[in-house]
Design an enzyme around this catalytic site. Structure first.
Site, PDB file in Angstrom:
ATOM      1  N   ASN A 186       0.852  -1.183   0.000  1.00  0.00           N
ATOM      2  CA  ASN A 186       0.000   0.000   0.000  1.00  0.00           C
ATOM      3  C   ASN A 186       0.896   1.244   0.000  1.00  0.00           C
ATOM      4  O   ASN A 186       1.729   1.420   0.891  1.00  0.00           O
ATOM      5  CB  ASN A 186      -0.912  -0.013   1.228  1.00  0.00           C
ATOM      6  CG  ASN A 186      -1.951   1.077   1.189  1.00  0.00           C
ATOM      7  OD1 ASN A 186      -1.653   2.234   0.912  1.00  0.00           O
ATOM      8  ND2 ASN A 186      -3.190   0.722   1.473  1.00  0.00           N
TER       9      ASN A 186
ATOM     10  N   ARG B 189       5.596  17.922   2.145  1.00  0.00           N
ATOM     11  CA  ARG B 189       6.553  18.955   1.735  1.00  0.00           C
ATOM     12  C   ARG B 189       6.133  19.714   0.479  1.00  0.00           C
ATOM     13  O   ARG B 189       6.820  20.618   0.040  1.00  0.00           O
ATOM     14  CB  ARG B 189       7.945  18.324   1.499  1.00  0.00           C
ATOM     15  CG  ARG B 189       8.578  17.717   2.742  1.00  0.00           C
ATOM     16  CD  ARG B 189       8.796  18.757   3.826  1.00  0.00           C
ATOM     17  NE  ARG B 189       9.791  19.733   3.444  1.00  0.00           N
ATOM     18  CZ  ARG B 189      11.094  19.639   3.720  1.00  0.00           C
ATOM     19  NH1 ARG B 189      11.542  18.580   4.357  1.00  0.00           N
ATOM     20  NH2 ARG B 189      11.929  20.584   3.347  1.00  0.00           N
TER      21      ARG B 189
ATOM     22  N   HIS C   8      -5.324   3.908  -1.911  1.00  0.00           N
ATOM     23  CA  HIS C   8      -6.646   4.229  -1.370  1.00  0.00           C
ATOM     24  C   HIS C   8      -6.821   5.738  -1.416  1.00  0.00           C
ATOM     25  O   HIS C   8      -6.551   6.431  -0.434  1.00  0.00           O
ATOM     26  CB  HIS C   8      -6.771   3.704   0.060  1.00  0.00           C
ATOM     27  CG  HIS C   8      -8.154   3.796   0.628  1.00  0.00           C
ATOM     28  ND1 HIS C   8      -8.641   2.910   1.557  1.00  0.00           N
ATOM     29  CD2 HIS C   8      -9.174   4.672   0.399  1.00  0.00           C
ATOM     30  CE1 HIS C   8      -9.877   3.236   1.881  1.00  0.00           C
ATOM     31  NE2 HIS C   8     -10.216   4.317   1.190  1.00  0.00           N
TER      32      HIS C   8
ATOM     33  N   ARG D  37      -8.520   9.131  -0.971  1.00  0.00           N
ATOM     34  CA  ARG D  37      -9.636   9.627  -0.163  1.00  0.00           C
ATOM     35  C   ARG D  37     -10.109  10.975  -0.709  1.00  0.00           C
ATOM     36  O   ARG D  37      -9.384  11.630  -1.461  1.00  0.00           O
ATOM     37  CB  ARG D  37      -9.211   9.723   1.300  1.00  0.00           C
ATOM     38  CG  ARG D  37      -8.856   8.352   1.887  1.00  0.00           C
ATOM     39  CD  ARG D  37      -8.508   8.420   3.359  1.00  0.00           C
ATOM     40  NE  ARG D  37      -8.092   7.114   3.855  1.00  0.00           N
ATOM     41  CZ  ARG D  37      -8.913   6.158   4.279  1.00  0.00           C
ATOM     42  NH1 ARG D  37     -10.216   6.386   4.276  1.00  0.00           N
ATOM     43  NH2 ARG D  37      -8.454   5.003   4.708  1.00  0.00           N
TER      44      ARG D  37
ATOM     45  N   HIS E 143      -3.225  11.754   1.021  1.00  0.00           N
ATOM     46  CA  HIS E 143      -2.039  10.951   0.694  1.00  0.00           C
ATOM     47  C   HIS E 143      -2.071  10.634  -0.803  1.00  0.00           C
ATOM     48  O   HIS E 143      -1.533  11.404  -1.588  1.00  0.00           O
ATOM     49  CB  HIS E 143      -1.912   9.705   1.584  1.00  0.00           C
ATOM     50  CG  HIS E 143      -3.193   9.070   2.010  1.00  0.00           C
ATOM     51  ND1 HIS E 143      -4.099   8.563   1.108  1.00  0.00           N
ATOM     52  CD2 HIS E 143      -3.709   8.848   3.251  1.00  0.00           C
ATOM     53  CE1 HIS E 143      -5.117   8.050   1.770  1.00  0.00           C
ATOM     54  NE2 HIS E 143      -4.930   8.206   3.068  1.00  0.00           N
TER      55      HIS E 143
ATOM     56  N   GLU F  94      -8.543   0.915  -3.653  1.00  0.00           N
ATOM     57  CA  GLU F  94      -9.531   0.831  -2.585  1.00  0.00           C
ATOM     58  C   GLU F  94     -10.280   2.151  -2.461  1.00  0.00           C
ATOM     59  O   GLU F  94      -9.729   3.213  -2.748  1.00  0.00           O
ATOM     60  CB  GLU F  94      -8.858   0.533  -1.241  1.00  0.00           C
ATOM     61  CG  GLU F  94      -8.085  -0.756  -1.188  1.00  0.00           C
ATOM     62  CD  GLU F  94      -7.442  -0.977   0.167  1.00  0.00           C
ATOM     63  OE1 GLU F  94      -7.114  -2.146   0.453  1.00  0.00           O
ATOM     64  OE2 GLU F  94      -7.261  -0.004   0.929  1.00  0.00           O
TER      65      GLU F  94
ATOM     66  N   THR G 104      -8.846   6.508   8.993  1.00  0.00           N
ATOM     67  CA  THR G 104      -8.414   5.252   8.381  1.00  0.00           C
ATOM     68  C   THR G 104      -9.584   4.284   8.438  1.00  0.00           C
ATOM     69  O   THR G 104     -10.527   4.491   9.209  1.00  0.00           O
ATOM     70  CB  THR G 104      -7.188   4.668   9.099  1.00  0.00           C
ATOM     71  OG1 THR G 104      -6.687   3.542   8.365  1.00  0.00           O
ATOM     72  CG2 THR G 104      -7.524   4.242  10.525  1.00  0.00           C
TER      73      THR G 104
ATOM     74  N   HIS H 145      -5.064  -4.617   7.011  1.00  0.00           N
ATOM     75  CA  HIS H 145      -5.151  -3.587   8.049  1.00  0.00           C
ATOM     76  C   HIS H 145      -4.358  -4.024   9.276  1.00  0.00           C
ATOM     77  O   HIS H 145      -4.684  -5.015   9.931  1.00  0.00           O
ATOM     78  CB  HIS H 145      -6.587  -3.272   8.459  1.00  0.00           C
ATOM     79  CG  HIS H 145      -6.705  -1.876   9.036  1.00  0.00           C
ATOM     80  ND1 HIS H 145      -6.937  -0.761   8.257  1.00  0.00           N
ATOM     81  CD2 HIS H 145      -6.562  -1.418  10.291  1.00  0.00           C
ATOM     82  CE1 HIS H 145      -6.973   0.316   9.008  1.00  0.00           C
ATOM     83  NE2 HIS H 145      -6.729  -0.050  10.262  1.00  0.00           N
TER      84      HIS H 145
ATOM     85  N   GLY I 110       0.727  -1.423   4.265  1.00  0.00           N
ATOM     86  CA  GLY I 110       1.338  -0.135   3.967  1.00  0.00           C
ATOM     87  C   GLY I 110       1.932   0.556   5.174  1.00  0.00           C
ATOM     88  O   GLY I 110       3.107   0.914   5.196  1.00  0.00           O
ATOM     89  N   HIS I 111       1.127   0.755   6.219  1.00  0.00           N
ATOM     90  CA  HIS I 111       1.605   1.506   7.384  1.00  0.00           C
ATOM     91  C   HIS I 111       2.789   0.803   8.044  1.00  0.00           C
ATOM     92  O   HIS I 111       3.863   1.391   8.221  1.00  0.00           O
ATOM     93  CB  HIS I 111       0.468   1.686   8.383  1.00  0.00           C
ATOM     94  CG  HIS I 111       0.828   2.510   9.575  1.00  0.00           C
ATOM     95  ND1 HIS I 111       0.838   3.889   9.545  1.00  0.00           N
ATOM     96  CD2 HIS I 111       1.214   2.155  10.823  1.00  0.00           C
ATOM     97  CE1 HIS I 111       1.205   4.350  10.735  1.00  0.00           C
ATOM     98  NE2 HIS I 111       1.446   3.314  11.522  1.00  0.00           N
TER      99      HIS I 111
END
Length: 251
Positions: free
Chosen positions: A8, A19, A44, A46, A51, A75, A105, A205, A227-228
């Site tokens: 992810n 930045r 994903h 949003r 992001h 997603e 999230t 997740h 991802g995280h």
């Protein structure tokens, strides 16, 4: 059965956006990860594009046209803008997630019992132009039964509860892991009931290098998106090393 490891890219995009530049460049890291053996990518976008931006989705999709063996998974909440994006990009997979407009999230799955007709219709539409439609759901046996009674063919199991139970088990000095045992049995029951009825099972997740292998041992999981934790672990251990570990676990 091997499991597809999908990276992810949201957190890399979040760092870039902080930045206001194109550093880190997402396509640079997509290429780097492909060279390291990664075969899937997840984004994903949003509504606030904090992001992954919608333009990123088009850019990544175009870049991956030269890599026919790499899966692209998008997603999102199936609102009008998101569905238009899917119709234009036609990714390998689209995962429908019931996020609100201001969701920090993902924190719950779709209620299949309540939304079965709509989700079945969307599944048909996406599959008609070659996109696998997955639906994000909670690890609840009644939800699996509702999926079996629908036209949904792929699910993504929401695994935050697995991650929390696993973490608590690992840190519990009293060896009281009854909650973990219950969670483990429920995940196993859900995964295997779905698989036995021809439903493809993905998961995602809060998965990480510590808790992934035990989850994959429960049954046939076709794909995991991470991802995280992947981003944090790459900061700690180096991306090359972390990718090798995930591919070994998934292989």
């Amino acid at each position: 059965m091997s499991t597809l490891f999908s990276v992810n890219l949201n957190k890399l995009a979040l760092i870039r956006n902080s930045r206001g530049t194109d550093y880190p460049n997402l396509l640079y890291f997509v290429k780097k990860l492909i060279d390291l053996g990664v075969k899937g990518f997840t984004v994903h976008p949003r509504p606030d594009e904090r992001h992954i931006r919608y333009q990123d989705v088009y850019d990544i999709s175009k870049f991956l046209q030269d890599y026919k063996d790499i899966e692209f998974n998008i997603e999102g909440n199936p609102n009008q803008r998101f569905l238009q994006l899917i119709r234009e990009v036609k990714p390998h997979q689209c995962t429908l997630v019931p996020d609100s407009e201001d969701q920090l999230t993902s924190d719950h799955g779709f209620d299949i019992i309540k939304h079965k007709d709509r989700l079945s219709k969307l599944s048909h539409e996406l599959q008609a132009f070659g996109t696998r439609c997955a639906v994000f759901i909670d690890p609840d046996i009644k939800q699996i039964e509702a999926v079996i009674d629908s036209d949904i063919q792929t699910i993504e199991m929401y695994t935050e509860e697995w991650a929390r139970a696993y973490e608590n088990k690992s840190s519990d000095t009293s060896n009281n892991d009854s909650n973990f045992d219950e969670v483990k049995q429920r995940f196993s029951d859900c995964i295997n009931l779905a698989s036995q009825n021809g439903i493809r099972v993905n998961a995602g997740h809060d998965l990480n290098l510590e808790n992934l292998a035990d989850l994959l041992s429960l049954g046939d999981i076709a794909e995991v998106s991470i991802g995280h934790a992947f981003t944090v672990e790459s900061l700690e251990q180096g991306m090359d090393n972390v990718v090798r570990q995930y591919l070994a676990i998934c292989g």
